[in-house]
Write a protein that holds these residues in place. Structure first.
Motif, PDB file in Angstrom:
ATOM      1  N   GLU A  30       0.893  -1.169  -0.105  1.00 43.01           N
ATOM      2  CA  GLU A  30      -0.240   0.112  -0.017  1.00 43.01           C
ATOM      3  C   GLU A  30       0.922   1.174  -0.044  1.00 43.01           C
ATOM      4  O   GLU A  30       0.456   2.435  -0.049  1.00 43.01           O
ATOM      5  CB  GLU A  30      -1.083  -0.136   1.126  1.00 43.01           C
ATOM      6  CG  GLU A  30      -2.060  -1.092   1.131  1.00 43.01           C
ATOM      7  CD  GLU A  30      -3.024  -1.039   2.301  1.00 43.01           C
ATOM      8  OE1 GLU A  30      -2.911  -0.188   3.352  1.00 43.01           O
ATOM      9  OE2 GLU A  30      -3.858  -2.161   2.375  1.00 43.01           O
ATOM     10  N   ASP A  31       2.106   1.030  -0.135  1.00 46.60           N
ATOM     11  CA  ASP A  31       3.019   2.193  -0.153  1.00 46.60           C
ATOM     12  C   ASP A  31       2.999   2.759  -1.579  1.00 46.60           C
ATOM     13  O   ASP A  31       2.811   2.659  -2.394  1.00 46.60           O
ATOM     14  CB  ASP A  31       4.478   1.670   0.028  1.00 46.60           C
ATOM     15  CG  ASP A  31       5.411   2.974   0.196  1.00 46.60           C
ATOM     16  OD1 ASP A  31       5.775   3.657  -0.840  1.00 46.60           O
ATOM     17  OD2 ASP A  31       6.090   2.990   1.262  1.00 46.60           O
TER      18      ASP A  31
ATOM     19  N   GLU B 230       2.602   1.567  -5.379  1.00 46.64           N
ATOM     20  CA  GLU B 230       1.377   1.842  -6.262  1.00 46.64           C
ATOM     21  C   GLU B 230       1.757   2.720  -7.605  1.00 46.64           C
ATOM     22  O   GLU B 230       1.253   2.474  -8.591  1.00 46.64           O
ATOM     23  CB  GLU B 230       0.465   2.655  -5.316  1.00 46.64           C
ATOM     24  CG  GLU B 230      -0.249   2.030  -4.258  1.00 46.64           C
ATOM     25  CD  GLU B 230      -1.096   2.713  -3.541  1.00 46.64           C
ATOM     26  OE1 GLU B 230      -1.318   4.005  -3.581  1.00 46.64           O
ATOM     27  OE2 GLU B 230      -1.781   2.043  -2.415  1.00 46.64           O
ATOM     28  N   GLU B 231       2.861   3.604  -7.192  1.00 43.31           N
ATOM     29  CA  GLU B 231       3.102   4.115  -8.667  1.00 43.31           C
ATOM     30  C   GLU B 231       3.962   3.263  -9.611  1.00 43.31           C
ATOM     31  O   GLU B 231       3.727   3.220 -10.929  1.00 43.31           O
ATOM     32  CB  GLU B 231       4.216   5.232  -8.217  1.00 43.31           C
ATOM     33  CG  GLU B 231       4.684   6.275  -9.220  1.00 43.31           C
ATOM     34  CD  GLU B 231       3.395   6.857  -9.772  1.00 43.31           C
ATOM     35  OE1 GLU B 231       3.162   7.387 -10.957  1.00 43.31           O
ATOM     36  OE2 GLU B 231       2.456   7.339  -9.026  1.00 43.31           O
ATOM     37  N   ALA B 232       4.743   2.115  -8.860  1.00 40.42           N
ATOM     38  CA  ALA B 232       5.358   1.088  -9.917  1.00 40.42           C
ATOM     39  C   ALA B 232       4.281   0.379 -10.565  1.00 40.42           C
ATOM     40  O   ALA B 232       4.639   0.019 -11.703  1.00 40.42           O
ATOM     41  CB  ALA B 232       6.153   0.461  -9.113  1.00 40.42           C
TER      42      ALA B 232
ATOM     43  N   PRO C 245      -4.098  -7.523  -3.866  1.00 36.41           N
ATOM     44  CA  PRO C 245      -3.767  -6.077  -3.956  1.00 36.41           C
ATOM     45  C   PRO C 245      -3.567  -5.539  -5.408  1.00 36.41           C
ATOM     46  O   PRO C 245      -3.698  -4.334  -5.770  1.00 36.41           O
ATOM     47  CB  PRO C 245      -2.300  -5.980  -3.242  1.00 36.41           C
ATOM     48  CG  PRO C 245      -1.864  -7.272  -3.479  1.00 36.41           C
ATOM     49  CD  PRO C 245      -3.192  -8.417  -3.302  1.00 36.41           C
ATOM     50  N   ASN C 246      -3.313  -6.331  -6.324  1.00 33.70           N
ATOM     51  CA  ASN C 246      -3.134  -5.925  -7.730  1.00 33.70           C
ATOM     52  C   ASN C 246      -3.481  -7.268  -8.642  1.00 33.70           C
ATOM     53  O   ASN C 246      -3.539  -8.438  -8.270  1.00 33.70           O
ATOM     54  CB  ASN C 246      -1.519  -5.198  -7.964  1.00 33.70           C
ATOM     55  CG  ASN C 246      -0.591  -6.072  -7.380  1.00 33.70           C
ATOM     56  OD1 ASN C 246      -0.419  -7.303  -7.896  1.00 33.70           O
ATOM     57  ND2 ASN C 246       0.101  -5.841  -6.442  1.00 33.70           N
ATOM     58  N   GLU C 247      -2.997  -7.155  -9.962  1.00 36.41           N
ATOM     59  CA  GLU C 247      -3.146  -7.978 -10.765  1.00 36.41           C
ATOM     60  C   GLU C 247      -2.369  -9.382 -10.957  1.00 36.41           C
ATOM     61  O   GLU C 247      -2.539 -10.338 -11.516  1.00 36.41           O
ATOM     62  CB  GLU C 247      -2.967  -7.318 -12.279  1.00 36.41           C
ATOM     63  CG  GLU C 247      -4.306  -6.326 -12.734  1.00 36.41           C
ATOM     64  CD  GLU C 247      -5.644  -6.700 -12.697  1.00 36.41           C
ATOM     65  OE1 GLU C 247      -5.693  -7.714 -13.100  1.00 36.41           O
ATOM     66  OE2 GLU C 247      -6.179  -6.101 -11.997  1.00 36.41           O
ATOM     67  N   PHE C 248      -1.067  -9.094 -10.341  1.00 37.99           N
ATOM     68  CA  PHE C 248      -0.266 -10.058 -10.420  1.00 37.99           C
ATOM     69  C   PHE C 248      -0.063 -10.742  -9.162  1.00 37.99           C
ATOM     70  O   PHE C 248       0.788 -11.672  -8.636  1.00 37.99           O
ATOM     71  CB  PHE C 248       1.142  -9.709 -10.945  1.00 37.99           C
ATOM     72  CG  PHE C 248       1.515  -8.454 -10.605  1.00 37.99           C
ATOM     73  CD1 PHE C 248       1.351  -7.465 -11.907  1.00 37.99           C
ATOM     74  CD2 PHE C 248       2.144  -8.010  -9.659  1.00 37.99           C
ATOM     75  CE1 PHE C 248       1.842  -6.241 -11.457  1.00 37.99           C
ATOM     76  CE2 PHE C 248       2.722  -6.693  -9.363  1.00 37.99           C
ATOM     77  CZ  PHE C 248       2.328  -5.801 -10.313  1.00 37.99           C
TER      78      PHE C 248
END
Length: 309
Positions: free
Chosen positions: A184-185, A189-191, A228-231
């Motif tokens: 959640e940093d 998130e930018e990466a 948290p994300n797609e991967f």
């Protein structure tokens, strides 16, 4: 290139959805483009995420304009204008594929189109559409699976391979925060945004921006079912695999994907080989959202399939 909000007349409303485990009344918000009484088979669009609301799917109303096809869209519960249940975050016994299969069945029943309909499912929406289609509903006439997934591990494998093509600095940031469990940093998130810009959507899109903004207000469903994300798939979909049941889908099926799609060839091929009456179209200039990235070509392809199959 930018994709703007479409301006096609529609009506909208709410449908009661009986979910005792929710502990409160639940409603599904829907939109209808065109006339459900026109005699033409309506197309029901299922958005992805899970939990990314319908706005980006509104481009399907191009099919209403071009062919007079009625299009039904709805926000699945937990997102958009449908009932939110943030108190159910992390509840894997609640957020199941069956819950959304039941919701789809309820929408079809309440709109009185259960005996004659087509389905268009994008990404997670395609997983939902496939899960519904293997039950062989009598009213289903045609199926469109856009950048969909038959086995979630194939998706994870493809995502990790694509991620390996990002700049090394970006990869290092992703790995650092995943190891430290700090996903959640803002740096992480930018990466992740760097990944999305290459492999999720490669054009500016007002409608996708609207869907994503709405999603960020309540990511309960996404985080519980996916992760948290797609991967990083650690939610209730982590074992999703319907490949052994694809032969049960007997209706004509169109598969679509993009060259730079997270749904790479290894993801789509099991659907193509497993569904008897399927054909597969690859869009060379697109990633995960060809319907926005190559809108005209995609709508022409889908329109031809729906009107000739």
């Amino acid at each position: 290139m930018s994709t703007k909000e479409v301006q096609v007349p529609f009506v909208e409303g709410e449908i009661d959805f009986d979910v005792p485990a929710a502990g409160k009344p639940v409603k599904t918000h829907y939109w209808v483009y065109g006339d459900l009484k026109s005699g033409k088979t309506p197309l029901v669009g299922l958005h992805g995420g899970p939990g990314i609301p319908h706005a980006y799917m509104s481009v399907l109303s191009d099919l209403t304009t071009a062919h007079g096809i009625p299009v039904v869209l709805y926000d699945q519960i937990g997102c958009g204008l449908s009932t939110h249940l943030p108190e159910k975050k992390g509840d894997s016994s609640f957020w199941t594929v069956q819950l959304f299969v039941d919701e789809l069945d309820n929408v079809l029943t309440k709109l009185e189109i259960k005996d004659n309909f087509d389905l268009y499912g994008h990404s997670w929406g395609g997983m939902l559409a496939t899960s519904f289609a293997i039950r062989q509903p009598k009213g289903l006439k045609r199926l469109v699976l856009a950048s969909s997934i038959g086995r979630i591990q194939d998706w994870v494998d493809a995502a990790m391979k694509l991620r390996g093509t990002l700049p090394q600095e970006t990869q290092d940031i992703l790995e650092k925060h995943e190891a430290a469990d700090t996903t959640e940093d803002p740096e992480y998130e930018e990466a992740v945004k760097g990944y999305y810009a290459q492999f999720v959507i490669r054009v500016e899109s007002d409608v996708m921006g609207q869907s994503f903004t709405d999603f960020l207000q309540d990511p309960t469903v996404y985080h519980t079912m996916l992760g948290p994300n797609e991967f990083t798939v650690i939610g209730t979909l982590k074992d999703f695999d319907v490949t052994s049941e694809l032969h049960k889908i007997e209706v004509p099926t169109l598969l679509t994907s993009g060259r730079w799609d997270g749904a790479q060839d290894n993801v789509i091929r099991p659907l193509w080989t497993g569904i008897p009456k399927s054909k597969w179209v690859l869009f060379a200039e697109s990633s995960h959202l060809p319907q926005l990235e190559e809108r005209q070509r995609v709508m022409e392809t889908v329109g031809y399939f729906l009107t000739t199959s």
